[in-house]
Write an enzyme that holds these catalytic residues in place. Structure first.
Site, short mmCIF file in Angstrom:
data_model
loop_
_atom_site.label_atom_id
_atom_site.label_comp_id
_atom_site.label_asym_id
_atom_site.label_seq_id
_atom_site.Cartn_x
_atom_site.Cartn_y
_atom_site.Cartn_z
N SER A 1 1.12 -1.17 -0.08
CA SER A 1 -0.02 -0.07 -0.10
C SER A 1 0.90 1.23 -0.01
O SER A 1 1.70 1.48 0.77
CB SER A 1 -0.99 0.04 1.48
OG SER A 1 -1.78 1.15 1.30
N GLY B 1 -4.45 -4.92 5.56
CA GLY B 1 -3.41 -4.77 6.62
C GLY B 1 -3.77 -3.43 7.28
O GLY B 1 -4.28 -2.32 7.00
N ASP C 1 -7.15 2.82 -3.31
CA ASP C 1 -7.88 2.98 -1.92
C ASP C 1 -8.18 4.16 -1.46
O ASP C 1 -7.21 5.13 -1.34
CB ASP C 1 -7.26 2.18 -0.70
CG ASP C 1 -8.01 2.00 0.40
OD1 ASP C 1 -9.09 2.50 0.50
OD2 ASP C 1 -7.45 1.40 1.46
N ASN D 1 -10.31 5.13 1.13
CA ASN D 1 -10.60 5.53 2.61
C ASN D 1 -12.03 6.33 2.96
O ASN D 1 -11.77 7.03 3.59
CB ASN D 1 -9.42 5.86 3.38
CG ASN D 1 -8.37 4.62 3.61
OD1 ASN D 1 -7.52 4.61 2.92
ND2 ASN D 1 -8.93 3.48 4.18
N LEU E 1 -2.51 2.23 -4.64
CA LEU E 1 -2.42 3.76 -4.29
C LEU E 1 -3.26 4.23 -3.69
O LEU E 1 -4.64 4.06 -3.90
CB LEU E 1 -2.29 4.27 -5.65
CG LEU E 1 -1.21 3.88 -7.00
CD1 LEU E 1 -1.33 4.83 -8.11
CD2 LEU E 1 0.21 3.94 -6.15
N LYS E 2 -2.95 4.98 -2.40
CA LYS E 2 -3.99 5.51 -1.69
C LYS E 2 -4.34 6.86 -2.52
O LYS E 2 -3.51 7.50 -3.06
CB LYS E 2 -3.35 6.17 -0.38
CG LYS E 2 -3.09 4.95 0.59
CD LYS E 2 -4.48 4.19 1.10
CE LYS E 2 -4.18 3.29 2.39
NZ LYS E 2 -5.44 2.68 2.57
C1 NPQ Z 1 -6.54 0.25 4.43
N1 NPQ Z 1 -4.28 -0.15 5.34
O1 NPQ Z 1 -6.37 -0.62 3.84
C2 NPQ Z 1 -5.46 0.65 5.80
C3 NPQ Z 1 -5.71 1.78 6.05
C4 NPQ Z 1 -4.62 2.19 7.37
C5 NPQ Z 1 -2.09 -0.79 4.37
O2 NPQ Z 1 -3.64 0.78 3.56
C6 NPQ Z 1 -1.92 3.40 11.42
C7 NPQ Z 1 -2.91 2.31 11.64
C8 NPQ Z 1 -1.89 3.96 10.26
C9 NPQ Z 1 -3.66 1.53 10.64
C10 NPQ Z 1 -3.03 3.86 7.84
C11 NPQ Z 1 -3.31 0.14 4.45
C12 NPQ Z 1 -2.97 3.47 9.41
C13 NPQ Z 1 -3.79 2.21 9.54
C14 NPQ Z 1 -3.75 3.17 7.18
C15 NPQ Z 1 -4.56 1.80 8.58
O3 NPQ Z 1 -7.73 0.96 4.44
MG MG Z 2 -8.59 0.21 2.76
#
Ligand code: NPQ
Ligand code: MG
Length: 380
Positions: free
Chosen positions: A145, A301, A199, A201, A172-173
């Site tokens: 990620s 994750g 992603d 969010n 990619l975020k």
């Molecule tokens: C997701 N994870 O899929 C999350 C979001 C995320 C790997 O993109 C600290 C603790 C920071 C948990 C940042 C990935 C974080 C977190 C992003 C979770 O949406």
């Molecule tokens: Mg996500």
């Protein structure tokens, strides 16, 4: 005593140690909800009849990903969840969720307890998480990620670095203002064969449907959680207006919600995060129902330490996990982990731990060096 049909009394948990650790990240991680520079994790260490078990709570320091946050998780564990478990008397790991069922929500807190109970139980039985959950492979394909970057050049350099390391898929975020252009740039630079997804969010609204449809030309594997957590039906409406498959993350808080979201047409792919859904056993149920319905799943994750990472890798070895997960190597996030690090193989995979329980040794001296607070809770 006969071993045939022996009903084992589960070992009684006599103490639960709650340890808060602060792990610096190797680089700031920016998402649509903010920038993280450290992981404030809550570890659950249970002692039960001479065996120990470890769990990890994935709640963040602030309630930015979901409503849970780590101080609240620790509080609900000590004030509500553990007292219910003590009052109930010894229960096996599968019974933890049942005992905690009357408490609404707080799934990440519940998941951490169930995980520690599972680890203790499996260590006592000399069985691995992978065996218990139903793993069918000993290596899992890994993606990474990639956070929102200051500019496209920095993004291309970062993606190049991960591809050099062997990651098999790039996520990619994105957020409004950082979507079409970075995706176009990565596609142009690395070619059409790169497994690429995004992603958001929850950063968009249904009114952005036409804008999100501009991502269709880039052949993405999926777009993850474009709309708010509660807006499951809006995702179904969005899915009819874009060609890129919709994947849900934040919205999928249980097997029931997963089944309804799929029936509504809100997603054709599901990101499974055990913490978000209340534990590894519920995660397996979501895997099973998605598999029955032909819906692909992958393992998300939450910047887990080696404890949570070990269990995620075991889960990702189930047959329905057909897409590479956010099961990155430890060094994607941390210079020093609290277990021996997970290392990406030449094949872009992580090895599934095979030892009893989580199958990883917790490095107690490293845990202690990172600890910011601790408390021990006993039945009374
Ligand atoms: C997701 N994870 O899929 C999350 C979001 C995320 C790997 O993109 C600290 C603790 C920071 C948990 C940042 C990935 C974080 C977190 C992003 C979770 O949406
Ligand atoms: Mg996500």
């Amino acid at each position: 005593m006969s071993t045939v049909e022996r009903v084992e009394t589960p070992p009684a948990v006599e103490a639960v140690e709650l340890i808060r650790i602060r792990m610096p990240l190797v680089a700031p991680f920016r998402t649509s909800f903010g920038t993280q520079t450290a992981r404030d994790a809550l570890l659950v260490h249970v002692l039960a009849g001479g065996v120990e078990g470890w769990g990890e709570c994935v709640a963040m320091e602030e309630p930015l990903y979901s409503s849970e946050y780590v101080d609240a998780a620790e509080h609900v564990i000590t004030a509500h969840l553990l007292p219910r478990l003590w009052r109930n008397g010894p229960t096996d790991a599968a019974g933890v969720a049942t005992v905690l069922e009357p408490v609404k929500g707080h799934r990440m807190a519940k998941a951490a307890l169930e995980m520690a109970w599972l680890d203790a139980e499996l260590r006592a039985q000399n069985r691995s998480f992978a065996q218990r959950l139903g793993a069918v492979t000993d290596r899992v394909r890994s993606g990474v990620s990639v956070g929102i970057m200051p500019d496209v050049d920095a993004l291309l350099d970062t993606v190049q670095g991960y591809l050099d390391q062997g990651y098999l898929r790039i996520k990619l975020k994105i957020e409004p203002g950082w979507d079409v252009e970075p995706v176009r740039a990565v596609r142009q630079r690395f070619g059409d064969d790169l497994l690429l997804q995004v992603d958001a969010n929850t950063a968009y609204t249904l009114a952005d449907a036409d804008h999100l449809a501009r991502l269709d030309e880039f052949g993405l594997l999926l777009i993850e959680q474009p709309l708010p957590e509660e807006e499951v039906l809006a995702h179904a409406k969005l899915a009819r207006r874009v060609r890129t498959p919709i994947c849900l993350d934040e919205s999928i808080v249980s097997a029931v919600v997963a089944a309804e979201a799929i029936e509504m047409g809100a997603c054709s792919i599901v990101n499974i995060k055990p913490g978000r859904v209340g534990g590894y056993l519920e995660a397996v149920r979501i895997h099973d129902l998605c598999r029955e319905r032909g819906v692909a799943v992958w393992c998300g994750g939450m910047l887990e330490t080696g404890i949570g990472r070990a269990a995620n890798v075991a889960l990702a070895a189930l047959p329905g996990f057909t897409l590479p997960g956010d099961t990155s190597a430890s060094d994607r996030y941390f210079a020093e982990d609290i277990t021996p690090p997970f290392v990406l193989g030449d094949d872009g995979c992580l090895a599934v731990p095979q030892g009893p329980g989580l199958g990883v040794d917790v490095l107690r001296d490293v845990v202690d060096s990172l600890a910011t607070a601790r408390q021990t809770v006993r039945p009374r």
